[in-house]
Motif scaffolding. Structure first.
Motif, mmCIF file in Angstrom:
data_model
loop_
_atom_site.group_PDB
_atom_site.id
_atom_site.type_symbol
_atom_site.label_atom_id
_atom_site.label_comp_id
_atom_site.label_asym_id
_atom_site.label_seq_id
_atom_site.Cartn_x
_atom_site.Cartn_y
_atom_site.Cartn_z
ATOM 1 N N ASN A 42 0.815 -1.216 0.000
ATOM 2 C CA ASN A 42 0.000 0.000 0.000
ATOM 3 C C ASN A 42 0.846 1.263 0.000
ATOM 4 O OD1 ASN A 42 -2.285 -1.570 0.097
ATOM 5 N ND2 ASN A 42 -2.626 -1.308 2.285
ATOM 6 N N LEU A 43 2.075 1.173 0.536
ATOM 7 C CA LEU A 43 2.932 2.349 0.624
ATOM 8 C C LEU A 43 3.760 2.574 -0.635
ATOM 9 C CD1 LEU A 43 4.322 1.885 4.263
ATOM 10 C CD2 LEU A 43 2.537 3.476 3.528
ATOM 11 N N ILE A 44 4.044 1.510 -1.363
ATOM 12 C CA ILE A 44 4.971 1.621 -2.496
ATOM 13 C C ILE A 44 4.419 2.521 -3.593
ATOM 14 C CG2 ILE A 44 6.214 0.323 -4.248
ATOM 15 C CD1 ILE A 44 7.205 -0.082 -1.388
ATOM 16 N N ALA A 45 3.131 2.372 -3.927
ATOM 17 C CA ALA A 45 2.556 3.165 -5.019
ATOM 18 C C ALA A 45 2.604 4.664 -4.738
ATOM 19 C CB ALA A 45 1.123 2.707 -5.299
ATOM 20 N N PRO A 46 2.134 5.155 -3.564
ATOM 21 C CA PRO A 46 2.223 6.604 -3.326
ATOM 22 C C PRO A 46 3.662 7.108 -3.216
ATOM 23 C CG PRO A 46 1.405 5.455 -1.374
ATOM 24 C CD PRO A 46 1.388 4.473 -2.495
ATOM 25 N N GLU A 75 5.137 -7.764 -8.369
ATOM 26 C CA GLU A 75 6.510 -7.515 -7.947
ATOM 27 C C GLU A 75 6.995 -6.174 -8.501
ATOM 28 O OE1 GLU A 75 9.026 -10.710 -9.024
ATOM 29 O OE2 GLU A 75 7.924 -12.215 -7.860
ATOM 30 N N ILE A 76 7.796 -5.477 -7.708
ATOM 31 C CA ILE A 76 8.334 -4.209 -8.199
ATOM 32 C C ILE A 76 9.417 -4.491 -9.233
ATOM 33 C CG2 ILE A 76 7.813 -2.967 -6.070
ATOM 34 C CD1 ILE A 76 10.682 -3.269 -5.228
ATOM 35 N N THR A 77 9.515 -3.620 -10.217
ATOM 36 C CA THR A 77 10.451 -3.810 -11.318
ATOM 37 C C THR A 77 11.831 -3.258 -10.946
ATOM 38 O OG1 THR A 77 9.923 -1.679 -12.326
ATOM 39 C CG2 THR A 77 8.536 -3.555 -12.925
ATOM 40 N N GLU A 78 12.818 -3.550 -11.789
ATOM 41 C CA GLU A 78 14.164 -3.050 -11.558
ATOM 42 C C GLU A 78 14.208 -1.532 -11.612
ATOM 43 O OE1 GLU A 78 16.786 -4.753 -10.585
ATOM 44 O OE2 GLU A 78 15.541 -6.570 -10.557
ATOM 45 N N VAL A 79 13.413 -0.945 -12.521
ATOM 46 C CA VAL A 79 13.369 0.519 -12.613
ATOM 47 C C VAL A 79 12.796 1.106 -11.330
ATOM 48 C CG1 VAL A 79 12.351 2.470 -13.840
ATOM 49 C CG2 VAL A 79 13.195 0.496 -15.128
#
Length: 312
Positions: free
Chosen positions: A114-118, A137-141
């Protein structure tokens, strides 16, 4: 048909043949040498205090870095097996592994999706009010974009732990599956610190896991830090401040403002002149302490013929 005896039936035959009788259950529990109470309560309390300060400092640092109001609170500090800690985390997750030089082992910090997007939105110049949920999953970028954010977190963590020791928390890797971690054994005991961060209108958990064995090696340092904290007492601190304040130097001024004089007489004044006070002066003066009016008094002469001001 042949009947195959069960293990229970075999044991019963042997007991009957030897005259042995089953022992009643005494309620005894096998001792588990892997139990989690390795760390005393005083050390857990010290960890609690440390991370209350960490959440407060991190909220201030992130408010400046993200240019958005960030608040936080400490939820809990508990000891549990790593397997229990990992099971409670979402999948996929954002897991940041931290070296703890000069101590062995790694710490693990998990940031709720929930925190990663903002955070990403704010880093890219947005308002942080995105409603998107990171269910992937979060990308390398994205990992590269989050480097600055993680640097703020690890720096505040290092500063918070300085009362205990110079622990060099440094990011050593990012993973997405806590169950597949090769840095922790499932049965390994960890101290889990649960915190909540609120970024704008979005709230999410931040979980930190530190191996209990690593913390145990710091036991004496924690005891010293916790003892020094317990010695802090508001009454003692106030007494110390008052004692120290007695030696402070302050400026006292006597001022009177009820005397009238002609501009010509004032302009001709020079050092050594005597200024005669008129009948309108009643001897009352104002006493200023560092420029602030505090008292009133009257001018007089002491028994030793010294000019004095008596406070009224």
């Amino acid at each position: 048909m042949k009947h195959q005896l069960s293990q229970q039936e075999i044991d019963s035959f042997f007991d009957a043949a030897t005259g042995a009788h089953p022992v009643a259950n005494s309620g005894a529990v096998p001792f588990d040498f892997r139990r989690l109470d390795r760390i005393p309560k005083s050390q857990v309390s010290a960890i609690h205090l440390l991370h209350e300060a960490f959440v407060s400092n991190l909220s201030s640092s992130l408010t400046v870095y993200l240019r958005s109001f960030v608040s936080g609170s400490l939820i809990s500090v508990e000891q549990l097996p790593y397997s229990d800690f990992a099971t409670a985390l979402p999948t996929p997750a954002c897991l940041v592994y931290l070296n703890m030089d000069p101590f062995q082992g790694h710490a693990l910090m998990e940031f709720n999706p929930n925190l990663i997007a903002p955070i990403l939105d704010l880093v890219l110049g947005g308002s942080g009010k995105t409603k998107a949920e990171m269910d992937r999953e979060i990308t390398e970028v994205e990992k590269t974009l989050l480097d600055g954010f993680f640097h703020i977190v690890t720096n505040d963590l290092r500063e918070t732990w300085k009362p205990v020791g110079d622990v060099s928390f440094a990011m050593s890797g990012i993973e997405t599956s806590p169950q597949l971690s090769g840095r922790f054994v499932p049965t390994e005991a960890v101290v889990a610190i649960a915190m909540e961060l609120r970024i704008g209108e979005t709230a999410g958990m931040v979980n930190l896991a530190i191996p209990s064995l690593t913390l145990k090696t710091m036991g004496q340092r924690f005891d010293q830090q916790w003892t020094s904290h317990r010695m802090e007492n508001p009454a003692i601190e106030l007494a110390i401040k008052r004692k120290l304040a007695r030696d402070l130097k302050m400026t006292l001024e006597c001022e009177f403002s009820r005397v009238r004089a002609s501009l010509g007489n004032v302009l001709t004044l020079s050092p050594g002149d005597v200024f005669v006070l008129g009948p309108e002066f009643d001897g009352t003066v104002d006493i200023r302490v560092n420029g602030t009016p505090k008292f009133t008094g009257s001018i007089g002469v002491s028994p030793k013929n010294r000019l004095m001001v008596e406070l009224s």
